[in-house]
Scaffold this motif. Structure first.
Motif, short mmCIF file in Angstrom:
data_model
loop_
_atom_site.label_atom_id
_atom_site.label_comp_id
_atom_site.label_asym_id
_atom_site.label_seq_id
_atom_site.Cartn_x
_atom_site.Cartn_y
_atom_site.Cartn_z
N SER A 29 -14.65 24.07 -56.86
CA SER A 29 -12.86 25.35 -57.32
C SER A 29 -12.33 25.28 -56.15
N GLU A 30 -12.68 24.89 -54.77
CA GLU A 30 -11.50 24.83 -54.15
C GLU A 30 -10.74 23.90 -54.07
N ASP A 120 -7.76 30.79 -61.39
CA ASP A 120 -7.75 32.00 -59.74
C ASP A 120 -7.94 31.14 -58.74
N SER A 121 -7.69 29.47 -59.49
CA SER A 121 -7.96 28.83 -57.33
C SER A 121 -6.57 27.30 -57.49
N GLU A 132 0.56 25.86 -56.62
CA GLU A 132 -0.21 26.09 -56.47
C GLU A 132 -0.29 27.85 -56.68
N ILE A 133 -2.05 27.78 -56.98
CA ILE A 133 -2.36 29.07 -58.03
C ILE A 133 -2.36 30.04 -56.33
N SER A 135 -4.43 32.58 -54.95
CA SER A 135 -5.86 32.75 -55.28
C SER A 135 -6.68 34.31 -54.83
N ASP A 136 -5.45 34.88 -53.98
CA ASP A 136 -6.60 36.28 -53.03
C ASP A 136 -5.46 37.52 -53.91
N ALA A 138 -4.97 36.62 -57.48
CA ALA A 138 -6.44 36.82 -58.22
C ALA A 138 -7.53 37.51 -58.52
N LYS A 139 -7.63 36.64 -56.99
CA LYS A 139 -9.06 37.96 -56.75
C LYS A 139 -9.30 39.28 -56.48
N SER A 150 -12.54 35.23 -64.17
CA SER A 150 -12.29 34.14 -63.67
C SER A 150 -12.32 33.35 -64.54
#
Length: 508
Positions: A29-30, A120-121, A132-133, A135-136, A138-139, A150
């Motif tokens: 996922s990263e 989310d990422s 870029e997503i 991600s922070d 999104a979390k 997610s």
């Protein structure tokens, strides 16, 4: 044995392919990458150079409006051939803005799921480059409610958000995105997402984008009529009212009308979130449909609009910060009464919301109001807003239309009836809570009683018109309007609020 091994290899290979597919082409996922599945020269150009040139042309051909701080946009998502120029009008408004994250909200066209699906990422890949997503963020959003998850799967084949990316790439720098999809456009699901977004977006440099097209597949003239109706509902900035009006229009049985908005849920979410983040105005920047292009078919069209929700300039807000308790003079009263009548008649004839401009700052103050219709002395409709949510002139427009068409106690007013209709307007002060009924002055105060989800209101003139004493007035209010027991006003758990109203009506 050899055959079994062969079957095992085949099954295992298919398993690996499916894992890679649902992970959007990545092993973890990263490194998740959502490929540009619609850069196929049908939706939009696959060549980086051609795509950039195409988007820039749409932007250059779009007029820029001088408005306040933009908080949200509505943009279509069809093939650029059909809606690219409309998209240009939306995104031309944000050229050069300093935005950290663009929150993209769309409807899933191909994948069924409940709740909210967040990508989310990783990145969204596009011929012009990767985006870029956040991600922070999104979390943070996912932590707000269990219904928000997610889930990259609905995003894989979805075009509604992907198609926005090239326009963002040609107008903004150094930004991230937060892609969100919903399929359930119910009020409950939309409210969950709205509340979560408001909680995580406060004090951040963000832009909200709702992705939607408009009417699907009626003939050209019917599409234009239906889309104008949708725009007039949108301009109220009232999602509940808009939801009801669009539902009612769908019941008219227009041939081949599949929907009013394919992204109705995203529109409600973005509009409500924008309002709670400070947007107080809306501007429709452009409208067109697929029949407007040179080779567009007129017998089966899809509509498109570009819209901005924005916060008015501080200078304008200062000019309109007059006390809302200031009485309206005779000329202002006559203006509002004429506006109410014209708004109703235009709406009944065309389904369009009247356009109204004024230099009178008193009429621009946010203020609650009720519009009451009488026909030959009998009540024919009465609807209003108690809490001020928009300029008084806009409140009168919307409540006049609602009184004529949406009061559940009466059938819809017809244009032929209007010659027999008398209009009355009550402009309200802000309600204030009182300890008990002793504070109520009959004939002066309107009263609101509420307990839990139940609420009822009587305007001040109800006491005068009925001749009720205070006890009878409160008993009817509790029982008939709030759905409570008639003695509920005596209960300490019942909230009582009072307000005053300036009442004026058309001259007979």
């Amino acid at each position: 044995m050899r055959q079994s091994v062969k079957h095992f290899i085949i099954i295992f290979t298919l398993y690996l392919i499916s894992v890679l597919f649902f992970a959007c082409g990545k092993a973890n996922s990263e490194e998740r990458v959502l490929k540009a599945t619609h850069a196929d020269d049908m939706w939009y150009p696959s060549s980086p150079k051609k795509l950039a040139e195409t988007v820039d042309t749409y932007l250059d051909n779009a007029k820029s409006e001088s408005i306040g701080k933009i908080i949200a946009l509505i943009s279509p998502h069809a093939g650029y051939k059909y809606c690219g120029q409309v998209m240009g009008y939306a995104y031309n408004q944000i050229k050069g803005m300093e935005i950290d994250t663009v929150v993209l909200v769309g409807s899933s066209h191909n994948y069924a799921f409940s709740g909210v699906a967040v990508y989310d990422s990783g990145v969204f890949r596009n011929p012009i480059g990767d985006v870029e997503i956040d991600s922070d963020l999104a979390k943070e959003l996912i932590a707000q409610n269990p219904a928000i998850k997610s889930d990259p799967r609905p995003h894989i084949s979805e075009h509604s958000l992907e198609n926005q990316i090239p326009f963002l790439q040609r107008t903004l720098k150094n930004y991230k995105i937060l892609p969100i999809l919903i399929q359930d456009s119910s009020k409950q699901n939309c409210d969950i997402l709205t509340s979560a977004l408001v909680n995580v977006l406060k004090n951040k440099r963000i832009l909200l984008v709702a992705s939607t097209d408009m009417t699907h597949y009626p003939v050209y003239d019917e599409a234009v009529k239906a889309d104008k109706y949708t725009i007039s509902a949108l301009e109220t900035m009232n999602s509940s009212l808009m939801r009801k009006r669009l539902d009612d229009y769908m019941k008219r049985g227009i041939n081949n009308l599949h929907c009013m908005l394919c992204g109705d849920g995203p529109v409600y979410v973005v509009m409500d979130t924008a309002k709670r983040l400070g947007a107080d105005s809306v501007k429709v920047l452009k409208y067109a449909n697929s029949g407007d292009i040179p080779d567009g078919l007129k017998n089966r069209v899809v509509g498109y609009m570009a819209v901005a929700f924005f916060k008015s300039d501080k200078s304008e807000q200062k000019e309109t910060s007059i006390s809302m308790d200031g009485a309206l003079n005779k000329e202002q009263q006559e203006t509002l009464l004429k506006l109410a009548r014209n708004a109703i008649e235009l709406y009944l004839r065309t389904g369009e919301r009247i356009k109204f401009e004024t230099d009178d700052q008193r009429l621009k103050v946010k203020q609650g109001a009720f519009v009451t219709l009488h026909k030959q002395g009998d009540l024919r409709g009465c609807i209003g807003h108690i809490i001020p949510i928009e300029a008084l002139c806009d409140t009168v427009i919307d409540m006049a239309i609602a009184s004529a068409t949406e009061d559940p106690r009466f059938r819809r007013v017809t244009i032929d009836e209007m010659k027999d209709i008398d209009i009355e307007i009550s402009v309200l002060s802000i309600p204030r809570k009182v300890k008990n009924a002793d504070a109520i002055e009959m004939g002066k105060h309107g009263v609101i009683v509420s307990r839990g989800m139940r609420k009822g209101v009587f305007l001040p003139q109800v006491a005068t018109e009925t001749g009720w004493d205070k006890v009878t007035f409160l008993e009817h209010l509790c029982r008939d309007k709030a759905g409570l027991s008639k003695d509920a006003w005596k209960d300490p758990d019942t909230t009582i609020e009072i307000f005053t109203a300036q009442l004026f009506e058309e001259e007979k």
